[in-house]
Design a protein around this motif. Structure first.
Motif, mmCIF file in Angstrom:
data_model
loop_
_atom_site.group_PDB
_atom_site.id
_atom_site.type_symbol
_atom_site.label_atom_id
_atom_site.label_comp_id
_atom_site.label_asym_id
_atom_site.label_seq_id
_atom_site.Cartn_x
_atom_site.Cartn_y
_atom_site.Cartn_z
ATOM 1 N N UNK A 1 12.071 9.147 -0.346
ATOM 2 C CA UNK A 1 13.009 8.812 -1.414
ATOM 3 C C UNK A 1 12.900 7.348 -1.818
ATOM 4 N N UNK A 2 13.443 7.062 -3.001
ATOM 5 C CA UNK A 2 13.334 5.701 -3.541
ATOM 6 C C UNK A 2 14.110 4.676 -2.732
ATOM 7 N N UNK A 3 15.144 5.079 -2.060
ATOM 8 C CA UNK A 3 15.874 4.106 -1.232
ATOM 9 C C UNK A 3 14.993 3.639 -0.069
ATOM 10 N N UNK A 4 14.147 4.535 0.441
ATOM 11 C CA UNK A 4 13.209 4.144 1.496
ATOM 12 C C UNK A 4 12.161 3.177 0.936
ATOM 13 N N UNK A 5 11.679 3.446 -0.274
ATOM 14 C CA UNK A 5 10.737 2.540 -0.920
ATOM 15 C C UNK A 5 11.360 1.172 -1.144
ATOM 16 N N UNK A 6 12.624 1.161 -1.551
ATOM 17 C CA UNK A 6 13.333 -0.113 -1.732
ATOM 18 C C UNK A 6 13.438 -0.872 -0.415
ATOM 19 N N UNK B 1 0.832 -1.198 0.000
ATOM 20 C CA UNK B 1 0.000 0.000 0.000
ATOM 21 C C UNK B 1 0.873 1.257 0.000
ATOM 22 N N UNK B 2 0.494 2.205 -0.821
ATOM 23 C CA UNK B 2 1.070 3.559 -0.796
ATOM 24 C C UNK B 2 2.586 3.601 -0.971
ATOM 25 N N UNK B 3 3.138 2.711 -1.785
ATOM 26 C CA UNK B 3 4.588 2.742 -2.008
ATOM 27 C C UNK B 3 5.011 4.060 -2.656
ATOM 28 N N UNK B 4 4.182 4.603 -3.526
ATOM 29 C CA UNK B 4 4.505 5.884 -4.170
ATOM 30 C C UNK B 4 4.674 6.992 -3.128
ATOM 31 N N UNK C 1 3.429 -7.836 8.788
ATOM 32 C CA UNK C 1 3.872 -6.669 8.014
ATOM 33 C C UNK C 1 3.360 -5.384 8.652
ATOM 34 N N UNK C 2 2.115 -5.379 9.127
ATOM 35 C CA UNK C 2 1.541 -4.193 9.776
ATOM 36 C C UNK C 2 2.275 -3.843 11.066
ATOM 37 N N UNK C 3 2.763 -4.874 11.773
ATOM 38 C CA UNK C 3 3.451 -4.642 13.048
ATOM 39 C C UNK C 3 4.912 -4.254 12.880
ATOM 40 N N UNK C 4 5.429 -4.324 11.668
ATOM 41 C CA UNK C 4 6.825 -3.972 11.409
ATOM 42 C C UNK C 4 6.959 -2.448 11.472
ATOM 43 N N UNK C 5 7.287 -1.966 12.655
ATOM 44 C CA UNK C 5 7.353 -0.523 12.868
ATOM 45 C C UNK C 5 8.667 0.042 12.329
ATOM 46 N N UNK C 6 8.654 1.300 12.037
ATOM 47 C CA UNK C 6 9.868 1.960 11.586
ATOM 48 C C UNK C 6 9.619 2.803 10.351
ATOM 49 N N UNK C 7 10.633 3.522 9.984
ATOM 50 C CA UNK C 7 10.552 4.461 8.873
ATOM 51 C C UNK C 7 10.233 3.774 7.547
ATOM 52 N N UNK C 8 10.676 2.541 7.392
ATOM 53 C CA UNK C 8 10.516 1.836 6.128
ATOM 54 C C UNK C 8 9.391 0.811 6.174
ATOM 55 N N UNK C 9 8.482 0.982 7.113
ATOM 56 C CA UNK C 9 7.374 0.036 7.213
ATOM 57 C C UNK C 9 6.288 0.410 6.207
ATOM 58 N N UNK C 10 5.494 -0.556 5.888
ATOM 59 C CA UNK C 10 4.400 -0.356 4.945
ATOM 60 C C UNK C 10 3.276 -1.317 5.337
ATOM 61 N N UNK C 11 2.126 -1.094 4.778
ATOM 62 C CA UNK C 11 1.039 -2.059 4.911
ATOM 63 C C UNK C 11 0.841 -2.696 3.537
ATOM 64 N N UNK C 12 0.059 -3.759 3.521
ATOM 65 C CA UNK C 12 -0.197 -4.460 2.264
ATOM 66 C C UNK C 12 -1.677 -4.764 2.127
#
Length: 157
Positions: A30-35, A20-23, A88-99
């Motif tokens: 930045x793209x490194x965070x998305x990666x 979700x919301x990778x863009x 995945x939802x519980x993975x906290x931090x700057x580079x976390x995402x939901x799916x």
């Protein structure tokens, strides 16, 4: 191997997963965070799989997981999807995402009947993926961070 040596009536579960919301992650950090978000999701998936399960990265932020369904009242694929959503939802931090996920279940014979007919096998696989993808978009349209199932799923569970 699952297709060649299994009972044709055995079920296969397909999970189509999209970050979700990778863009927005890419735009904000930045793209490194998305990666890194993609890597976090893929590591979580890999840690959750059994040796006989398959995972494929389908695109920038999409993955497909294929599992052998156990017989019984509960879907193996749906159970895995629930664990992945939670982990995945519980993975906290700057580079976390939901799916968001779509789950589709079909029988081995959907594919095994075409083992010697490559074009038909490919069409059958693409159709199964479309069913899982359609369920995925139901989750996306409902706001993301959800699991939806295909219409065919209801035949089995």
């Amino acid at each position: 191997r699952l297709l060649m040596y299994s009972d044709p009536d055995k079920r296969i579960g397909i999970i189509y997963l999209d970050i979700d919301n990778l863009k927005e992650i890419n735009d904000k950090y930045g793209h490194s965070a998305g990666d890194k978000a993609i890597m976090n999701v893929s590591e979580t998936i890999l840690l959750s799989l059994r040796q006989r399960d398959l995972v494929m990265r389908m695109g920038g932020d999409e993955f497909v997981v294929v599992v052998e369904e156990y017989s019984g009242k509960r879907s193996t694929a749906y159970g895995l999807a629930k664990r992945l959503l939670k982990d995945i939802s519980e993975n906290k931090g700057r580079y976390s995402a939901t799916v968001s996920m779509g789950v589709h279940v079909t029988k081995v014979k959907t594919f095994s009947q075409y083992m010697t007919k490559e074009e038909q096998l490919k069409k059958s696989w693409e159709q199964a993926l479309k069913q899982a993808d359609k369920a995925l978009y139901t989750s996306k349209e409902a706001g993301g961070n959800k699991i939806s199932t295909s219409a065919e799923y209801a035949k089995y569970y």
